[in-house]
Design a protein around this motif. Structure first.
Motif, PDB file in Angstrom:
ATOM      1  N   GLY A  86      10.593  13.366 -11.405  1.00  0.00           N
ATOM      2  CA  GLY A  86       9.663  12.259 -11.235  1.00  0.00           C
ATOM      3  C   GLY A  86      10.152  11.173 -10.307  1.00  0.00           C
ATOM      4  N   THR A  87      11.294  11.375  -9.664  1.00  0.00           N
ATOM      5  CA  THR A  87      11.802  10.397  -8.706  1.00  0.00           C
ATOM      6  C   THR A  87      11.588  10.918  -7.283  1.00  0.00           C
ATOM      7  OG1 THR A  87      14.039  11.324  -8.841  1.00  0.00           O
ATOM      8  CG2 THR A  87      13.492   9.506 -10.333  1.00  0.00           C
ATOM      9  N   LEU A  88      11.959  10.086  -6.301  1.00  0.00           N
ATOM     10  CA  LEU A  88      11.681  10.397  -4.902  1.00  0.00           C
ATOM     11  C   LEU A  88      12.930  10.807  -4.138  1.00  0.00           C
ATOM     12  CD1 LEU A  88       9.432   7.326  -4.043  1.00  0.00           C
ATOM     13  CD2 LEU A  88       8.648   9.677  -4.350  1.00  0.00           C
ATOM     14  N   MET A  89      12.710  11.530  -3.047  1.00  0.00           N
ATOM     15  CA  MET A  89      13.770  11.777  -2.078  1.00  0.00           C
ATOM     16  C   MET A  89      13.159  11.647  -0.691  1.00  0.00           C
ATOM     17  SD  MET A  89      14.242  15.892  -2.451  1.00  0.00           S
ATOM     18  CE  MET A  89      12.839  17.023  -2.611  1.00  0.00           C
ATOM     19  N   ASP A  90      13.956  11.185   0.273  1.00  0.00           N
ATOM     20  CA  ASP A  90      13.414  11.061   1.618  1.00  0.00           C
ATOM     21  C   ASP A  90      13.376  12.433   2.273  1.00  0.00           C
ATOM     22  OD1 ASP A  90      15.968  11.638   2.635  1.00  0.00           O
ATOM     23  OD2 ASP A  90      16.491   9.528   2.861  1.00  0.00           O
ATOM     24  N   GLY A 126       0.849  10.104  -9.637  1.00  0.00           N
ATOM     25  CA  GLY A 126       2.244  10.212 -10.044  1.00  0.00           C
ATOM     26  C   GLY A 126       3.188  10.213  -8.861  1.00  0.00           C
ATOM     27  N   ALA A 127       2.773  10.871  -7.770  1.00  0.00           N
ATOM     28  CA  ALA A 127       3.596  10.872  -6.562  1.00  0.00           C
ATOM     29  C   ALA A 127       3.670   9.471  -5.966  1.00  0.00           C
ATOM     30  CB  ALA A 127       3.030  11.860  -5.541  1.00  0.00           C
ATOM     31  N   ALA A 128       2.525   8.760  -5.947  1.00  0.00           N
ATOM     32  CA  ALA A 128       2.458   7.445  -5.309  1.00  0.00           C
ATOM     33  C   ALA A 128       3.309   6.400  -6.023  1.00  0.00           C
ATOM     34  CB  ALA A 128       1.012   6.976  -5.232  1.00  0.00           C
ATOM     35  N   ILE A 129       3.443   6.509  -7.339  1.00  0.00           N
ATOM     36  CA  ILE A 129       4.163   5.482  -8.102  1.00  0.00           C
ATOM     37  C   ILE A 129       5.622   5.848  -8.355  1.00  0.00           C
ATOM     38  CG2 ILE A 129       2.055   4.773  -9.281  1.00  0.00           C
ATOM     39  CD1 ILE A 129       3.276   6.236 -11.793  1.00  0.00           C
ATOM     40  N   PHE A 177      -8.980   1.934   4.844  1.00  0.00           N
ATOM     41  CA  PHE A 177      -7.635   1.382   4.973  1.00  0.00           C
ATOM     42  C   PHE A 177      -7.117   1.491   6.414  1.00  0.00           C
ATOM     43  CE2 PHE A 177      -6.506   5.861   4.308  1.00  0.00           C
ATOM     44  CZ  PHE A 177      -5.395   6.024   5.126  1.00  0.00           C
ATOM     45  N   ASP A 178      -6.255   0.559   6.764  1.00  0.00           N
ATOM     46  CA  ASP A 178      -5.616   0.543   8.077  1.00  0.00           C
ATOM     47  C   ASP A 178      -4.314   1.346   7.991  1.00  0.00           C
ATOM     48  OD1 ASP A 178      -4.427   0.054  10.490  1.00  0.00           O
ATOM     49  OD2 ASP A 178      -4.201  -2.115  10.214  1.00  0.00           O
ATOM     50  N   PRO A 179      -4.181   2.448   8.741  1.00  0.00           N
ATOM     51  CA  PRO A 179      -2.955   3.255   8.661  1.00  0.00           C
ATOM     52  C   PRO A 179      -1.687   2.433   8.878  1.00  0.00           C
ATOM     53  CG  PRO A 179      -4.621   4.408   9.925  1.00  0.00           C
ATOM     54  CD  PRO A 179      -5.162   3.036   9.674  1.00  0.00           C
ATOM     55  N   ALA A 180      -1.775   1.398   9.703  1.00  0.00           N
ATOM     56  CA  ALA A 180      -0.595   0.584   9.987  1.00  0.00           C
ATOM     57  C   ALA A 180      -0.176  -0.260   8.787  1.00  0.00           C
ATOM     58  CB  ALA A 180      -0.858  -0.323  11.184  1.00  0.00           C
ATOM     59  N   ALA A 181      -1.084  -0.420   7.812  1.00  0.00           N
ATOM     60  CA  ALA A 181      -0.792  -1.251   6.645  1.00  0.00           C
ATOM     61  C   ALA A 181      -0.118  -0.467   5.517  1.00  0.00           C
ATOM     62  CB  ALA A 181      -2.074  -1.887   6.122  1.00  0.00           C
ATOM     63  N   VAL A 182      -0.024   0.852   5.666  1.00  0.00           N
ATOM     64  CA  VAL A 182       0.610   1.685   4.636  1.00  0.00           C
ATOM     65  C   VAL A 182       2.124   1.541   4.730  1.00  0.00           C
ATOM     66  CG1 VAL A 182       0.950   4.041   3.808  1.00  0.00           C
ATOM     67  CG2 VAL A 182      -1.304   3.320   4.620  1.00  0.00           C
ATOM     68  N   HIS A 183       2.767   1.267   3.589  1.00  0.00           N
ATOM     69  CA  HIS A 183       4.210   1.034   3.575  1.00  0.00           C
ATOM     70  C   HIS A 183       5.015   2.276   3.226  1.00  0.00           C
ATOM     71  CE1 HIS A 183       2.915  -3.320   2.678  1.00  0.00           C
ATOM     72  NE2 HIS A 183       3.266  -3.223   3.944  1.00  0.00           N
ATOM     73  N   ALA A 184       4.413   3.241   2.549  1.00  0.00           N
ATOM     74  CA  ALA A 184       5.154   4.452   2.171  1.00  0.00           C
ATOM     75  C   ALA A 184       4.176   5.568   1.847  1.00  0.00           C
ATOM     76  CB  ALA A 184       6.063   4.182   0.967  1.00  0.00           C
ATOM     77  N   VAL A 185       4.581   6.800   2.147  1.00  0.00           N
ATOM     78  CA  VAL A 185       3.784   7.988   1.845  1.00  0.00           C
ATOM     79  C   VAL A 185       4.620   8.892   0.951  1.00  0.00           C
ATOM     80  CG1 VAL A 185       2.552   9.978   2.769  1.00  0.00           C
ATOM     81  CG2 VAL A 185       2.600   7.837   4.073  1.00  0.00           C
ATOM     82  N   MET A 186       4.068   9.243  -0.232  1.00  0.00           N
ATOM     83  CA  MET A 186       4.770  10.106  -1.183  1.00  0.00           C
ATOM     84  C   MET A 186       4.010  11.423  -1.315  1.00  0.00           C
ATOM     85  SD  MET A 186       5.185   6.797  -1.813  1.00  0.00           S
ATOM     86  CE  MET A 186       6.428   5.614  -2.329  1.00  0.00           C
ATOM     87  N   LEU A 192       0.827  -1.201   0.000  1.00  0.00           N
ATOM     88  CA  LEU A 192       0.000   0.000   0.000  1.00  0.00           C
ATOM     89  C   LEU A 192       0.863   1.254   0.000  1.00  0.00           C
ATOM     90  CD1 LEU A 192      -2.901  -0.772   2.528  1.00  0.00           C
ATOM     91  CD2 LEU A 192      -2.965  -0.829   0.032  1.00  0.00           C
ATOM     92  N   ARG A 193       0.548   2.161  -0.920  1.00  0.00           N
ATOM     93  CA  ARG A 193       1.227   3.450  -0.982  1.00  0.00           C
ATOM     94  C   ARG A 193       0.185   4.555  -0.942  1.00  0.00           C
ATOM     95  NH1 ARG A 193       6.155   3.773  -5.270  1.00  0.00           N
ATOM     96  NH2 ARG A 193       7.286   1.880  -4.726  1.00  0.00           N
ATOM     97  N   LEU A 194       0.520   5.614  -0.220  1.00  0.00           N
ATOM     98  CA  LEU A 194      -0.309   6.819  -0.208  1.00  0.00           C
ATOM     99  C   LEU A 194       0.383   7.886  -1.035  1.00  0.00           C
ATOM    100  CD1 LEU A 194      -1.580   7.379   3.458  1.00  0.00           C
ATOM    101  CD2 LEU A 194      -2.976   7.367   1.398  1.00  0.00           C
ATOM    102  N   GLY A 195      -0.329   8.457  -1.994  1.00  0.00           N
ATOM    103  CA  GLY A 195       0.189   9.570  -2.774  1.00  0.00           C
ATOM    104  C   GLY A 195      -0.597  10.825  -2.453  1.00  0.00           C
TER     105      GLY A 195
END
Length: 520
Positions: free
Chosen positions: A233-237, A439-442, A52-61, A2-5
């Motif tokens: 289009g890429t991610l940064m922490d 786009g953020a989520a993927i 959705f269960d907040p604990a089940a989310v693996h990443a937030v973008m 699960l991803r949140l965008g």
């Protein structure tokens, strides 16, 4: 997985929940002045819609306009010292040259030149003068500078002067934010230096925003790591975002284009992203936005960091439509976020592009009866004006005379006709209104090398392999899963004006985000 965008726009904050290739839910909420309020509302509504269960989310973008807005407005910028190593060369064009006066004033106007810098082959122009630099640093601090932007001639080839100066600042001013040009911009001194100064001026705000976003996500019960989307289009922490806020400037249109590729399954196409005020048109190549080949102006400042090649036109869902003696005019003035109150179809008094789309039976929003009285000739003329201007922008962006598929996204994409001149087809995919959040989520993780090499004919393959490997290593270091990294772009530009077979080589690699045991 699960991803949140989340995409924080000027009008709306969009949130989507994605599981692999499936969009499980999408919501829109109004953006608030403090920004985090809109995110809280969007997360609450998304949870209500999907359960959705907040604990089940693996990443937030998250994609945000915080930093570009701060620069455009000239507010919340830190007093910044722009220090360049280049003397005795470069004196004619000092740091901050050609900047808008209001922005020079906003960051304090602290500009300094020191001896140093390098030639393209890494040989020094002049030796590093530590006493000179320490004296300049003292002057900058006395003048009120709190953040430091260090640039050196050809530092992407040899960064030793910037690195040594940063060590001295850390010694004299522990904890002071320092931005180094070889880490931010590409070849080309002024554009790279300008981007570094902008980055340094935003460091304080970046720390506040990163802390606020992290706290907001945690308060929603989500313990997953938070990432911000970059210009390419890429991610940064979050920690990277604290150091390099300038990397988020074009994340809005970039996310929309990446989301369009995901939703349409078209890796190469033109994307028309229409909001309330403007239409942004870009080209996707292999699933990523085509990057601008020239320096890009941001708030009147010439920069050369990674930016997508996007052309904007003042047509959006809220654009004013005016019928005068000279004909029909659509935009650039717009009701913007007040569309729901001011457009005719929502009971308002202002004729907008959305009203024209409803009257022309391109869309079904609001109350069509409220625009039934519009003169058909006026509606047809306004639709032609919209079509012609959108087709012109697409035509200017495509690289060949061949028609290209067009993917229409954004809430205002109801304005795009089913048949657009110059388009082989027009696709309006499901969830088109929240393509930016998708786009953020993927988003993936990227690494890039941009450097001048001395390339003798028999060593070309070796040099290219070296550049490819370094790009892959940078992507992995940024958080990409090693086995998923691939090269998506290679560019070679021989520099005929330099001796020694000098060639500028740029290599970009991307890979899937590594989330430990949750990798999929």
């Amino acid at each position: 997985m699960l991803r949140l965008g989340i995409d924080v726009g000027g009008t709306n904050t969009d949130a989507v929940l994605i599981d692999g290739d499936r969009v499980l839910g999408a919501v829109k909420a109004s953006t608030t002045a403090d920004v985090t309020g809109g995110i809280v509302t969007a997360l609450r509504d998304l949870r209500a819609a999907t359960g959705f269960d907040p604990a089940a989310v693996h990443a937030v973008m998250i994609g945000t306009t915080h930093f570009i807005n701060a620069l455009v407005e000239g507010e919340r910028l830190a007093p910044t010292a722009a220090i360049r190593f280049g003397l005795p060369a470069t004196r004619a064009l000092p740091p901050l040259v050609a900047w808008p006066e209001r922005l020079v004033a906003a960051i304090g106007g602290h500009s300094y030149l020191c001896h140093g810098g390098h030639e393209y082959d890494g040989s020094p122009i002049a030796d590093f003068d530590e006493a000179e630099f320490r004296e300049v640093l003292d002057r900058a601090v006395a003048a009120g500078a709190g953040s430091f932007a260090l640039s050196s001639v050809f530092s992407p080839v040899n960064a030793e002067f910037e690195t040594r100066a940063a060590e001295i600042i850390a010694e004299q001013l522990p904890g002071a934010p320092v931005s180094l040009s070889h880490e931010i911009g590409r070849m080309g001194l002024l554009g790279r230096e300008n981007a570094t100064v902008v980055n340094a001026a935003l460091r304080g705000l970046a720390d506040q925003v990163a802390t606020g976003l992290t706290r907001t996500v945690a308060d929603a019960g989500i313990s997953a790591p938070v990432f911000l989307s970059q210009n390419d289009g890429t991610l940064m922490d979050v920690d990277y975002a604290r150091r390099y806020p300038v990397a988020t400037f074009a994340s809005g249109p970039t996310n929309s284009m990446r989301g369009a590729a995901f939703l349409s399954r078209l890796p190469s196409c033109a994307v028309v992203d229409i909001g309330g005020t403007t239409s942004d048109v870009g080209i996707l190549q292999n699933g990523f936005p085509r990057e601008a080949s020239t320096d890009v102006q941001v708030a009147g400042v010439q920069t050369n960091f990674r930016m997508p090649d996007v052309l904007s036109v003042g047509i959006g869902g809220g654009s004013h439509v005016v019928h005068g003696a000279s004909g029909i005019a659509v935009g650039p003035a717009s009701v913007g976020y007040r569309l729901g109150q001011e457009a005719l179809v929502f009971g308002g008094t202002r004729l907008t592009a959305t009203d024209i789309a409803v009257a022309g039976k391109r869309a079904e929003v609001g109350d069509p009866a409220l625009v039934a009285h519009l003169d058909k000739a006026v509606v047809d003329a306004a639709l032609r004006e919209i079509d012609d201007r959108l087709a012109e922008v697409v035509d200017r962006m495509r690289a060949s005379a061949e028609p290209v598929p067009v993917v229409a996204v954004g809430g205002g994409s109801i304005l795009v006709p089913d048949n657009l001149e110059g388009a082989s087809s027009v696709v309006r995919p499901d969830h088109f209104a929240v393509a930016n959040a998708i786009g953020a989520a993927i988003a993936q993780v990227g690494g890039e090398v941009d450097r001048v090499y001395s390339v003798v004919p028999q060593a070309r393959d070796t040099v290219l392999d070296e550049a490819r490997q370094e790009a892959v290593e940078r992507a992995v270091a940024a958080g990409a899963r090693p086995g998923s990294v691939e090269i998506v772009d290679i560019e070679e530009v021989p520099l005929a004006y330099l001796p020694g077979n000098a060639t500028r080589i740029r290599v970009k690699a991307v890979g899937e985000l590594s989330l430990g045991g949750h990798d999929a």
